[in-house]
Motif scaffolding. Structure first.
Motif, PDB file in Angstrom:
ATOM      1  N   ALA A 136       0.743  -0.920   0.476  1.00  0.00           N
ATOM      2  CA  ALA A 136      -0.056  -0.058   0.079  1.00  0.00           C
ATOM      3  C   ALA A 136       0.877   1.106   0.194  1.00  0.00           C
ATOM      4  N   LEU A 137       0.369   2.099  -0.943  1.00  0.00           N
ATOM      5  CA  LEU A 137       0.834   3.392  -0.516  1.00  0.00           C
ATOM      6  C   LEU A 137       0.311   4.854   0.293  1.00  0.00           C
TER       7      LEU A 137
ATOM      8  N   GLN B 109       6.261 -11.473 -10.429  1.00  0.00           N
ATOM      9  CA  GLN B 109       4.856 -11.454  -9.724  1.00  0.00           C
ATOM     10  C   GLN B 109       4.675  -9.486  -9.949  1.00  0.00           C
ATOM     11  N   ARG B 110       2.629  -9.334  -9.797  1.00  0.00           N
ATOM     12  CA  ARG B 110       2.658  -8.192 -10.279  1.00  0.00           C
ATOM     13  C   ARG B 110       1.711  -8.224  -8.569  1.00  0.00           C
ATOM     14  N   VAL B 111       2.965  -7.453  -7.989  1.00  0.00           N
ATOM     15  CA  VAL B 111       2.034  -6.744  -6.704  1.00  0.00           C
ATOM     16  C   VAL B 111       0.849  -6.135  -6.971  1.00  0.00           C
ATOM     17  N   TYR B 112      -0.546  -5.541  -6.632  1.00  0.00           N
ATOM     18  CA  TYR B 112      -1.014  -4.787  -6.902  1.00  0.00           C
ATOM     19  C   TYR B 112      -1.441  -3.513  -5.640  1.00  0.00           C
ATOM     20  N   VAL B 113      -1.418  -2.265  -5.870  1.00  0.00           N
ATOM     21  CA  VAL B 113      -0.663  -1.720  -4.779  1.00  0.00           C
ATOM     22  C   VAL B 113      -1.860  -0.842  -4.252  1.00  0.00           C
ATOM     23  N   GLU B 114      -2.508  -0.964  -3.234  1.00  0.00           N
ATOM     24  CA  GLU B 114      -3.861  -0.269  -2.499  1.00  0.00           C
ATOM     25  C   GLU B 114      -3.203   1.368  -2.046  1.00  0.00           C
ATOM     26  N   LEU B 115      -3.849   2.557  -2.578  1.00  0.00           N
ATOM     27  CA  LEU B 115      -3.952   3.494  -2.331  1.00  0.00           C
ATOM     28  C   LEU B 115      -4.617   4.688  -1.490  1.00  0.00           C
ATOM     29  N   GLU B 116      -3.953   5.290  -0.768  1.00  0.00           N
ATOM     30  CA  GLU B 116      -5.047   6.147   0.503  1.00  0.00           C
ATOM     31  C   GLU B 116      -5.653   7.231  -0.460  1.00  0.00           C
ATOM     32  N   ALA B 117      -4.550   7.291  -1.166  1.00  0.00           N
ATOM     33  CA  ALA B 117      -5.223   8.877  -2.159  1.00  0.00           C
ATOM     34  C   ALA B 117      -4.886   9.125  -3.751  1.00  0.00           C
ATOM     35  N   ALA B 118      -4.359   8.472  -3.752  1.00  0.00           N
ATOM     36  CA  ALA B 118      -3.780   8.919  -5.393  1.00  0.00           C
ATOM     37  C   ALA B 118      -2.388   8.033  -5.988  1.00  0.00           C
ATOM     38  N   PRO B 119      -1.832   7.354  -6.906  1.00  0.00           N
ATOM     39  CA  PRO B 119      -0.579   6.757  -7.559  1.00  0.00           C
ATOM     40  C   PRO B 119       0.547   8.034  -7.205  1.00  0.00           C
ATOM     41  N   PHE B 120       0.655   9.343  -7.226  1.00  0.00           N
ATOM     42  CA  PHE B 120       2.052   9.647  -6.523  1.00  0.00           C
ATOM     43  C   PHE B 120       1.558  10.948  -5.410  1.00  0.00           C
ATOM     44  N   VAL B 121       2.423  11.052  -4.988  1.00  0.00           N
ATOM     45  CA  VAL B 121       2.659  12.111  -3.501  1.00  0.00           C
ATOM     46  C   VAL B 121       3.840  13.230  -4.151  1.00  0.00           C
ATOM     47  N   TRP B 122       3.046  14.220  -4.462  1.00  0.00           N
ATOM     48  CA  TRP B 122       4.030  15.290  -4.707  1.00  0.00           C
ATOM     49  C   TRP B 122       4.675  16.007  -3.633  1.00  0.00           C
ATOM     50  N   ARG B 123       6.118  15.951  -3.954  1.00  0.00           N
ATOM     51  CA  ARG B 123       6.968  16.924  -3.105  1.00  0.00           C
ATOM     52  C   ARG B 123       6.961  18.565  -4.321  1.00  0.00           C
ATOM     53  N   VAL B 124       7.025  19.483  -3.758  1.00  0.00           N
ATOM     54  CA  VAL B 124       7.206  20.782  -4.086  1.00  0.00           C
ATOM     55  C   VAL B 124       8.254  21.794  -3.843  1.00  0.00           C
ATOM     56  N   ASP B 125       9.093  21.947  -4.145  1.00  0.00           N
ATOM     57  CA  ASP B 125      10.604  22.992  -3.590  1.00  0.00           C
ATOM     58  C   ASP B 125       9.853  24.349  -3.580  1.00  0.00           C
TER      59      ASP B 125
ATOM     60  N   PHE C 119     -13.123  14.071  -4.051  1.00  0.00           N
ATOM     61  CA  PHE C 119     -12.217  13.149  -3.945  1.00  0.00           C
ATOM     62  C   PHE C 119     -13.181  12.310  -4.609  1.00  0.00           C
ATOM     63  N   ALA C 120     -14.056  11.437  -3.841  1.00  0.00           N
ATOM     64  CA  ALA C 120     -15.324  10.371  -5.064  1.00  0.00           C
ATOM     65  C   ALA C 120     -14.776  10.615  -6.112  1.00  0.00           C
ATOM     66  N   GLU C 121     -15.294  11.831  -6.828  1.00  0.00           N
ATOM     67  CA  GLU C 121     -15.019  11.888  -8.021  1.00  0.00           C
ATOM     68  C   GLU C 121     -13.325  11.824  -8.504  1.00  0.00           C
ATOM     69  N   MET C 122     -12.664  11.813  -8.068  1.00  0.00           N
ATOM     70  CA  MET C 122     -10.896  11.626  -8.741  1.00  0.00           C
ATOM     71  C   MET C 122     -10.524  10.504  -9.581  1.00  0.00           C
ATOM     72  N   PRO C 123     -10.661   9.240  -8.512  1.00  0.00           N
ATOM     73  CA  PRO C 123      -9.972   7.961  -9.874  1.00  0.00           C
ATOM     74  C   PRO C 123     -10.967   8.287 -11.040  1.00  0.00           C
TER      75      PRO C 123
ATOM     76  N   LEU D  12      -8.565   3.062  -6.194  1.00  0.00           N
ATOM     77  CA  LEU D  12      -7.681   2.960  -4.872  1.00  0.00           C
ATOM     78  C   LEU D  12      -7.073   1.972  -4.594  1.00  0.00           C
ATOM     79  N   THR D  13      -8.170   0.441  -4.900  1.00  0.00           N
ATOM     80  CA  THR D  13      -7.839  -0.553  -4.218  1.00  0.00           C
ATOM     81  C   THR D  13      -8.028  -1.765  -5.289  1.00  0.00           C
ATOM     82  N   PRO D  14      -7.476  -2.004  -5.823  1.00  0.00           N
ATOM     83  CA  PRO D  14      -7.698  -3.297  -6.806  1.00  0.00           C
ATOM     84  C   PRO D  14      -8.064  -4.637  -6.304  1.00  0.00           C
TER      85      PRO D  14
END
Length: 172
Positions: free
Chosen positions: A23-24, A79-95, A156-160, A167-169
């Motif tokens: 999970a992420l 082996q393909r290991v599917y990932v559960e996402l809390e919010a989205a596929p990426f978490v962005w860092r901003v400088d 949020f529910a519309e984003m995926p 979110l949960t494969p």
């Protein structure tokens, strides 16, 4: 994808996929979720063991991809290991200069911004869709104030569905 992973896929093409074990979270941290953790509750209420080994995280990052349905996975050898996402596929860092980097280390250029009903900021990029890390909301606010990003509101529910991720494969 790593060459060694591609070779393993050719050697063992029919290894069953794995669900629920990786999970992420919304801060870009990876979690292992063994059978005991999975039985204790859903992600992210019960997270599991945080992956802190740098080389393992780097391996996951290099082999992290979406399938044709938008479910993200880590190709672990054959082996393909599917990932559960809390919010989205990426978490962005901003400088401070408004540069954006994914939790995987890849740089990205935002092409759209969205705010959900909880005030969380999401960015769409050519790399994919993701959540801005909570520690970088100050820099993100400066980018919005400077007119670099013009967030639109979206539940949020519309984003995926809108951005094509799961979110949960689940097995087919």
């Amino acid at each position: 994808m790593d060459a060694i992973v591609e070779a393993a896929l050719r050697k063992w093409p029919n290894v069953p996929h794995c669900w629920g074990w990786l999970a992420l979270d919304a801060r870009g941290d990876w979690y292992m979720r063994d059978e005991r953790v999975q039985a204790a509750g859903p992600f992210p209420q019960v997270k599991g063991s945080r992956i802190v080994h740098d080389k393992l995280r780097e391996f996951i990052h290099r082999n992290y991809l979406p399938d044709e349905a938008g479910a993200w996975f880590f190709q672990n050898g054959p082996q393909r290991v599917y990932v559960e996402l809390e919010a989205a596929p990426f978490v962005w860092r901003v400088d401070p200069g408004f540069g954006v980097q994914a939790h995987t280390g890849a740089a990205a250029e935002p092409r759209g911004a969205w705010l959900d009903e909880h005030g969380r900021l999401f960015l769409d990029t050519p790399l994919g869709f993701g959540l801005v890390h909570t520690l970088d909301m100050g820099h993100a606010a400066e980018a919005v104030e400077a007119g670099r990003w013009l967030p639109q509101e979206l539940a949020f529910a519309e984003m995926p569905a809108r951005f094509g991720y799961v979110l949960t494969p689940q097995p087919a």
